[in-house]
Write an enzyme that holds these catalytic residues in place. Structure first.
Site, mmCIF file in Angstrom:
data_model
loop_
_atom_site.group_PDB
_atom_site.id
_atom_site.type_symbol
_atom_site.label_atom_id
_atom_site.label_comp_id
_atom_site.label_asym_id
_atom_site.label_seq_id
_atom_site.Cartn_x
_atom_site.Cartn_y
_atom_site.Cartn_z
ATOM 1 N N CYS A 157 0.845 -1.208 0.000
ATOM 2 C CA CYS A 157 0.000 0.000 0.000
ATOM 3 C C CYS A 157 0.882 1.261 0.000
ATOM 4 C CB CYS A 157 -0.937 -0.082 1.200
ATOM 5 S SG CYS A 157 -2.137 1.231 1.284
ATOM 6 N N ASP A 312 -9.706 -3.753 -5.849
ATOM 7 C CA ASP A 312 -9.187 -2.854 -4.809
ATOM 8 C C ASP A 312 -9.910 -1.505 -4.890
ATOM 9 O OD1 ASP A 312 -7.619 -1.416 -3.069
ATOM 10 O OD2 ASP A 312 -5.755 -2.364 -3.709
ATOM 11 N N HIS A 341 -8.274 -5.051 -1.626
ATOM 12 C CA HIS A 341 -7.030 -4.532 -1.063
ATOM 13 C C HIS A 341 -6.518 -5.391 0.101
ATOM 14 C CE1 HIS A 341 -4.175 -1.254 -0.489
ATOM 15 N NE2 HIS A 341 -4.358 -1.379 0.810
#
Lengths: 366, 154
Positions: A157, A312, A341
């Site tokens: 991320c 995501d 995600h």
């Protein structure tokens, strides 16, 4: 009465009535187990693979995961760089649902950076402090500790974005780079966060003037709003439906613990992320300033594995996809997983299909 | 009608359309109950179709102008009073000759600049020292070589 033949001759209304009775009994049974859920909640542990803290600087800690058979098979250490949002144990959330465990089992000497919980005093810390400060110090420490000239890096991320910045600054120290749902090209409007963070919609300076750091509650409510029905009503309905499924409840409670274990993002980091990335998209233009230097992605020449999640909603795949065309590496591979995600880190499909491939990819390049 | 008013009325029109569509989809979801009004599977199907309709509604609404406008107003309303309190308290602190968070921020920024400059100078000096050490080593090696050569000739 319950046999197939008798069911076929049973009138529709009676069949329905029987089904309702069954369902009511099952619901009562499920509700009966509700108090035990509270007990289970108390037993939730954070992190599954055994580890120790080997380095500390301010609030930052470096965890070393114990190798399984005494010594790691691959000499080059693997460093996980996690985001500054929430806590890093999502990468090692449960046995058999742990990204860290895949690499430890694969024979890698595995380390993870825990950024800690910033306080009001940390509001001045910017991306430069984290990338060329803490991360550089940690990598230097690892190089000295392992006597290796390079490290492998895996960034998740926001940590992926920071890993890309670090690799662009210190390409000589990075042997292989794995990005996992990392935001690189912020020009897409596929994700709601990209839209909400547009300059006409969000004044980050005014926000930080009164908040100093970006509060965890603010981030949490933003994430909740990305999918409000799934994240609140549908989730609760599924929870009530599966109250008697022990393994589901354990996973659910562990996930909820992690989701509610948010940390604030240091003010300056948040400001730079919103202004330089979400609003001006400077990273892909090789114009992102960090301290007195500028990040140039072309300087990344090591092998790269870019992992993305198709569903995501936080970092849409379109945001990570252009990475291979932006770096100077000739060995750049992308894998798009059919998950979200968080699913990329702990989902069953990713655990079975993505991570064994990622471990094999890294092992081939040792 | 000003541009702003037109934007607001267009946004409201879009929202009304979206709302009507969601309501009709929610009602449609109950269609599966018409044949089997009490069957649990039918109830579950209705529920999931209803959630899907609401989810699609939110997905579109959260991208719409009315939401973005409301979000901005909410942000302003949440920060403005706190900013005013900060300003008033800041003035009060300064009257009492006390430091405010802003003053500390200034000091921190200055310190950071100083630290960065010092680190840069340190790095430059280290590089120069390394370079000098390398040159000295080379010089020592050449002197040693010359001495050995001289010794061999004598």
């Amino acid at each position: 009465m319950h046999g197939d033949s008798s069911a076929s001759v049973m009138p529709g209304w009676l069949r329905n009535q029987e089904a309702v009775l069954h369902e009511s009994a099952a619901s009562l049974r499920r509700l009966w187990s509700l108090p035990s859920v509270w007990l289970q909640k108390q037993q939730i542990t954070k992190g599954a693979t055994p580890s120790e803290v080997i380095y500390e600087e301010d609030r930052v800690r470096l965890l070393h995961y114990y190798p399984l058979d005494g010594a790691a098979k691959h000499k080059t250490p693997l460093l996980f760089i996690y985001a500054m949002v929430n806590r890093p144990y999502i990468l090692d959330i449960l046995p058999n649902k742990s990204v860290v465990e895949h690499f430890v089992r694969g024979g890698f000497d595995t380390y993870l950076i825990d950024w800690g919980t910033p306080t009001y005093a940390d509001r001045h810390l910017d991306l430069n402090t984290y990338v060329t400060g803490y991360t550089r110090h940690i990598v230097k420490h690892l190089l000295a500790r392992t006597q290796c000239p390079q490290v492998n890096i895996l960034g998740y991320c926001m940590g992926g974005t920071m890993s890309a910045m670090f690799t662009a600054f210190y390409p000589e120290w990075v042997k292989n780079l794995i990005l996992m749902a990392a935001g690189i090209d912020f020009s897409t409007r596929e994700g709601l966060l990209n839209l909400w963070n547009e300059p006409q919609n969000f004044d980050v300076d005014a926000f930080l003037e009164v908040n100093a750091n970006c509060p965890a509650e603010y981030l949490q409510s933003c994430f909740l709003l990305l999918k409000p029905v799934q994240n609140s009503i549908a989730k609760t309905a599924t929870f009530l439906d599966k109250l008697d499924d022990q393994s589901f409840i354990k996973e659910f409670l562990t996930m909820e613990t992690w989701l509610n274990d948010g940390v604030a993002v240091p003010g300056e980091v948040f400001r730079q992320f919103v202004k330089h990335l979400y609003q001006r998209n400077l990273l892909v233009q090789n114009r992102l300033p960090l301290g007195k230097r500028v990040v140039n992605l072309k300087k990344i020449t090591c092998p790269v594995l870019n992992l993305m999640a198709e569903k995501d909603d936080l970092v849409p795949a379109a945001q990570s996809e252009p990475f291979c065309s932006l770096v100077g590496s000739t060995d750049c591979q992308a894998i798009k997983a059919h998950c979200g995600h968080i699913g990329l880190a702990m989902g069953s499909s990713a655990q079975k299909k993505v991570w064994p491939r990622a471990v094999a990819w890294l092992a081939e390049r040792q | 009608m000003s541009d702003k008013d037109r934007k607001v009325s267009d946004g409201l029109g879009d929202w009304m359309r979206l709302w009507c569509e969601t309501t009709s989809r929610t009602m449609e979801a109950f269609g599966s109950l018409a044949t089997n009004p009490v069957a649990p599977e039918a109830c579950r199907e209705t529920r999931s179709r209803m959630f899907q309709a609401w989810s699609d509604y939110w997905e579109q609404y959260l991208r719409s102008t009315p939401f973005l406008e409301a979000q901005k107003q909410f942000g302003k309303a949440a920060t403005e009073p706190r900013k005013q309190i900060h300003d008033v308290l800041g003035q009060f602190y300064h009257e009492l000759q006390l430091a405010t968070a802003e003053d500390i921020d200034q000091v921190m920024r200055a310190l950071r600049r100083l630290a960065e400059d010092a680190a840069e100078q340190h790095e430059a000096m280290a590089a120069r020292l390394n370079e000098m050490a390398a040159r000295l080593d080379a010089l020592a090696a050449s002197v040693e070589g010359a001495a050995q050569g001289r010794a061999q000739t004598t």
